[in-house]
Design an enzyme around this catalytic site. Structure first.
Site, PDB file in Angstrom:
ATOM      1  N   GLY A  90      38.117  32.453  51.412  1.00 20.60           N
ATOM      2  CA  GLY A  90      39.134  31.649  52.078  1.00 20.60           C
ATOM      3  C   GLY A  90      40.219  31.193  51.128  1.00 20.60           C
ATOM      4  O   GLY A  90      40.165  31.449  49.916  1.00 20.60           O
ATOM      5  N   GLY A  92      41.503  29.167  48.814  1.00 19.41           N
ATOM      6  CA  GLY A  92      40.999  28.119  47.944  1.00 19.41           C
ATOM      7  C   GLY A  92      42.078  27.360  47.208  1.00 19.41           C
ATOM      8  O   GLY A  92      41.847  26.259  46.719  1.00 19.41           O
ATOM      9  N   LYS A 113      51.110  28.892  47.299  1.00 18.95           N
ATOM     10  CA  LYS A 113      49.973  29.078  46.392  1.00 18.95           C
ATOM     11  C   LYS A 113      49.992  28.006  45.305  1.00 18.95           C
ATOM     12  O   LYS A 113      51.025  27.725  44.717  1.00 18.95           O
ATOM     13  CB  LYS A 113      50.038  30.460  45.752  1.00 18.95           C
ATOM     14  CG  LYS A 113      49.912  31.605  46.749  1.00 18.95           C
ATOM     15  CD  LYS A 113      49.775  32.943  46.063  1.00 18.95           C
ATOM     16  CE  LYS A 113      48.448  33.093  45.366  1.00 18.95           C
ATOM     17  NZ  LYS A 113      48.243  34.477  44.842  1.00 18.95           N
ATOM     18  N   ASP A 125      40.024  24.006  41.355  1.00 20.18           N
ATOM     19  CA  ASP A 125      40.886  22.833  41.505  1.00 20.18           C
ATOM     20  C   ASP A 125      42.022  23.065  42.497  1.00 20.18           C
ATOM     21  O   ASP A 125      42.804  22.167  42.762  1.00 20.18           O
ATOM     22  CB  ASP A 125      41.459  22.406  40.142  1.00 20.18           C
ATOM     23  CG  ASP A 125      42.263  23.513  39.456  1.00 20.18           C
ATOM     24  OD1 ASP A 125      42.573  24.534  40.108  1.00 20.18           O
ATOM     25  OD2 ASP A 125      42.582  23.357  38.260  1.00 20.18           O
ATOM     26  N   ARG A 176      55.004  32.417  48.818  1.00 21.52           N
ATOM     27  CA  ARG A 176      54.859  33.839  49.130  1.00 21.52           C
ATOM     28  C   ARG A 176      55.221  34.091  50.592  1.00 21.52           C
ATOM     29  O   ARG A 176      54.902  33.282  51.470  1.00 21.52           O
ATOM     30  CB  ARG A 176      53.430  34.303  48.862  1.00 21.52           C
ATOM     31  CG  ARG A 176      53.197  35.773  49.168  1.00 21.52           C
ATOM     32  CD  ARG A 176      51.863  36.251  48.632  1.00 21.52           C
ATOM     33  NE  ARG A 176      50.729  35.604  49.263  1.00 21.52           N
ATOM     34  CZ  ARG A 176      49.473  35.724  48.825  1.00 21.52           C
ATOM     35  NH1 ARG A 176      49.212  36.432  47.750  1.00 21.52           N
ATOM     36  NH2 ARG A 176      48.483  35.118  49.450  1.00 21.52           N
ATOM     37  N   ARG A 183      43.527  39.766  55.990  1.00 19.46           N
ATOM     38  CA  ARG A 183      42.973  40.718  55.024  1.00 19.46           C
ATOM     39  C   ARG A 183      41.771  41.436  55.624  1.00 19.46           C
ATOM     40  O   ARG A 183      41.242  41.014  56.656  1.00 19.46           O
ATOM     41  CB  ARG A 183      42.507  39.969  53.764  1.00 19.46           C
ATOM     42  CG  ARG A 183      43.514  38.950  53.242  1.00 19.46           C
ATOM     43  CD  ARG A 183      42.794  37.653  52.794  1.00 19.46           C
ATOM     44  NE  ARG A 183      43.761  36.613  52.413  1.00 19.46           N
ATOM     45  CZ  ARG A 183      44.240  36.462  51.189  1.00 19.46           C
ATOM     46  NH1 ARG A 183      43.825  37.243  50.223  1.00 19.46           N
ATOM     47  NH2 ARG A 183      45.106  35.513  50.942  1.00 19.46           N
ATOM     48  N   ASP A 252      38.911  41.227  49.963  1.00 21.82           N
ATOM     49  CA  ASP A 252      39.699  40.050  50.359  1.00 21.82           C
ATOM     50  C   ASP A 252      41.120  40.109  49.809  1.00 21.82           C
ATOM     51  O   ASP A 252      41.954  39.271  50.175  1.00 21.82           O
ATOM     52  CB  ASP A 252      39.017  38.758  49.911  1.00 21.82           C
ATOM     53  CG  ASP A 252      38.777  38.713  48.407  1.00 21.82           C
ATOM     54  OD1 ASP A 252      37.978  39.521  47.918  1.00 21.82           O
ATOM     55  OD2 ASP A 252      39.388  37.872  47.725  1.00 21.82           O
ATOM     56  N   ASN A 253      41.414  41.091  48.961  1.00 20.98           N
ATOM     57  CA  ASN A 253      42.763  41.280  48.434  1.00 20.98           C
ATOM     58  C   ASN A 253      43.472  42.476  49.074  1.00 20.98           C
ATOM     59  O   ASN A 253      44.516  42.905  48.585  1.00 20.98           O
ATOM     60  CB  ASN A 253      42.727  41.487  46.911  1.00 20.98           C
ATOM     61  CG  ASN A 253      42.259  40.250  46.170  1.00 20.98           C
ATOM     62  OD1 ASN A 253      42.355  39.133  46.686  1.00 20.98           O
ATOM     63  ND2 ASN A 253      41.731  40.428  44.980  1.00 20.98           N
ATOM     64  N   ASP A 262      48.011  39.834  46.734  1.00 18.55           N
ATOM     65  CA  ASP A 262      47.175  39.048  45.813  1.00 18.55           C
ATOM     66  C   ASP A 262      47.172  39.620  44.399  1.00 18.55           C
ATOM     67  O   ASP A 262      46.233  40.269  43.955  1.00 18.55           O
ATOM     68  CB  ASP A 262      45.745  38.945  46.339  1.00 18.55           C
ATOM     69  CG  ASP A 262      45.591  37.777  47.296  1.00 18.55           C
ATOM     70  OD1 ASP A 262      46.582  37.058  47.514  1.00 18.55           O
ATOM     71  OD2 ASP A 262      44.487  37.575  47.827  1.00 18.55           O
TER      72      ASP A 262
END
Length: 486
Positions: A90, A92, A113, A125, A176, A183, A252-253, A262
């Site tokens: 997900g 993050g 991002k 973080d 972006r 994805r 996922d990319n 990504d």
């Protein structure tokens, strides 16, 4: 042209509900400042370039302010990472701020991002650093300029906030743009959690929003998978033809739109090396340059598995068999054009592969070779390039066949040169150039990254005074370690 406050939002993905994403507000960084902006990306939103000079610009794209009609959401998905399935990933450290509709009726996701923690941050973080933000900005816009499908980058905003990676670094955010951020991993998440109703809902949403031509197809789900496969084959052919290494081809990319997505430890080849690994964390070479083709096929198989509740396995397998022939045909067509051929001949593939083997053995600069090959009549070009090769006998044999092949086409030298220089860039995004711009930006000097972006936005054009960006890299520049760390 529109101002910042006149953007029109229509947040289709957000309307799918909380099963697909979570409402999250961006967490701003301190003292935001504009590092670099793409006017070409601004134009996708019909935005006046002068808007980038307004303080509101940096405030909006650093999370300090938000449009009243935006609906920031963190998307949930899963994926195979280095071949192993990770059940929940997900957004993050990114947020889908919303979908903007331009005057042409095109939808563009605004994805921020580095916007802070989300429910999918795991132990992270939620931040991004200036280094990675600049790298993604440059790559997104450069790939687009090269004609390689890619997500786009509107801007990078820097700050005084510190983010801790291997060392303390300046925090930053990247805005972006893409028509969709869905994805392969989105479909895997709903398949492996056995949420088949939601999987069908996602399929229907994606087709309605991004593949409208398939709505009347008798088997729209199968047609969707075939379209994704065809786009992916064409994308990977362009990567291989231009020497682009992605570095982290996890599912996922992988975008369902067949765009480069990504960016992590990417690189363009300097010296040609089919075994090149651009990610120093990739100990096994899973995502080496030569493995990008089979890995793309593997990733499509993972997507196919996720679609088995709605498409017969036999049909999926038959569709998967189309990938390699589609890739090979597209790649060979691109390589013909790079060599200046306007027509196809049966021995072209062997001629190309012989050249690549010679380049591999002699560590020949991949980008500069093709550009220099275009600068003179074929006979003169090959004489000038001969000194770069160790196997002179092998190169002479190849050069004789190449010159004969060129002569058979009968093109005038000027026509050949124009044709080749339209597809062979003079300027390529080399890691050492990006690193020099990053180091200057980390000291507060944004002029180098802005100049580099401007040069790379016109990669095929001769640009007076910019020859230093076309030089072969120094030895230290060929061995920079790039990792997944943001």
């Amino acid at each position: 042209m529109k101002s910042l406050t006149q953007l029109t939002f229509d947040n289709r993905f957000a309307r799918l509900g909380d099963t697909f994403s979570t409402e999250v507000s961006p967490q701003p960084l301190s003292d935001p400042r504009l590092v670099v902006v793409s006017e070409a990306a601004m134009a996708l939103l019909d935005m006046d370039p002068a808007e980038a000079e307004q303080p509101l610009f940096a405030e909006l794209f650093s999370g300090h302010k938000i449009w009243s009609t935006a609906e920031p959401r963190a998307m949930v998905y899963s994926g195979h990472q280095f071949g192993s399935y990770n059940p929940q990933l997900g957004d993050g450290r990114g947020l889908l701020l919303g979908e903007v509709v331009n005057e042409a009726g095109e939808y563009w996701d605004l994805h921020l991002k580095g916007a802070g923690k989300t429910p999918y941050s795991r132990m992270g973080d939620g931040r991004a650093v200036l280094r990675s933000s600049i790298r993604e900005f440059l790559a997104s816009e450069h790939l687009h300029a090269l004609g390689i499908p890619s997500s786009r980058a509107l801007c990078v905003t820097g700050s005084d906030s510190l983010v801790y990676r291997e060392r303390p670094e300046r925090g930053a955010m990247l805005l972006r743009l893409a028509p969709s951020h869905v994805r392969f991993g989105h479909f895997e998440f709903f398949y492996y959690t056995r949420q088949h109703a939601e999987l069908k809902q996602l399929l229907e949403h994606v087709i309605e929003a991004h593949f409208t031509e398939l709505l009347e197809h008798p088997e729209p789900f199968h047609a969707f998978f075939r379209e994704v496969l065809e786009r992916t084959a064409a994308l990977i052919a362009r990567w291989q033809a231009y020497g682009f290494c992605h570095g982290v081809m996890n599912t996922d990319n992988m975008s369902i739109l067949g765009i480069t997505f990504d960016f992590g430890p990417y690189a363009f080849l300097d010296d040609f090396d089919a075994r090149f690994i651009c990610n120093h964390s990739d100990d096994t070479g899973r995502y080496s340059f030569e493995n990008q083709v089979p890995i793309a096929h593997w990733n499509l198989a993972a997507l196919a598995q996720a679609l088995t509740p709605f498409i017969e396995v036999k049909v999926l397998r038959e569709t998967m068999e189309l990938f390699l022939p589609l890739y090979e045909a597209e790649w060979l067509d691109l390589m013909r054009r790079r060599l200046g051929f306007a027509q196809a001949e049966g021995d072209d593939e062997a001629l190309v592969r012989r050249l690549l083997q010679l380049m591999q053995a002699s560590a020949v600069d991949y980008t500069n070779f093709f550009r220099e090959l275009s600068e003179c009549p074929a006979e003169q070009s090959v004489r000038r390039l001969r000194e770069d090769f160790v196997d002179l006998q092998g190169f002479d044999a190849w050069a004789a066949d190449y010159c004969a092949r060129t002569a058979r086409e009968g093109s005038e030298p000027g026509e050949r040169q124009a044709r080749m220089q339209a597809v062979n860039p003079k300027y390529i995004l080399r890691n050492y150039l990006a690193q020099q711009a990053i180091e200057a930006a980390e000291k507060g000097d944004y002029a180098p990254v802005r100049e580099l972006h401007a040069v790379l936005s016109r990669p095929f054009e001769e640009q007076p005074g910019m020859q230093r960006y076309a030089e072969r890299p120094p030895e230290w520049g060929k061995h920079l370690e790039i990792s997944c760390s943001s």
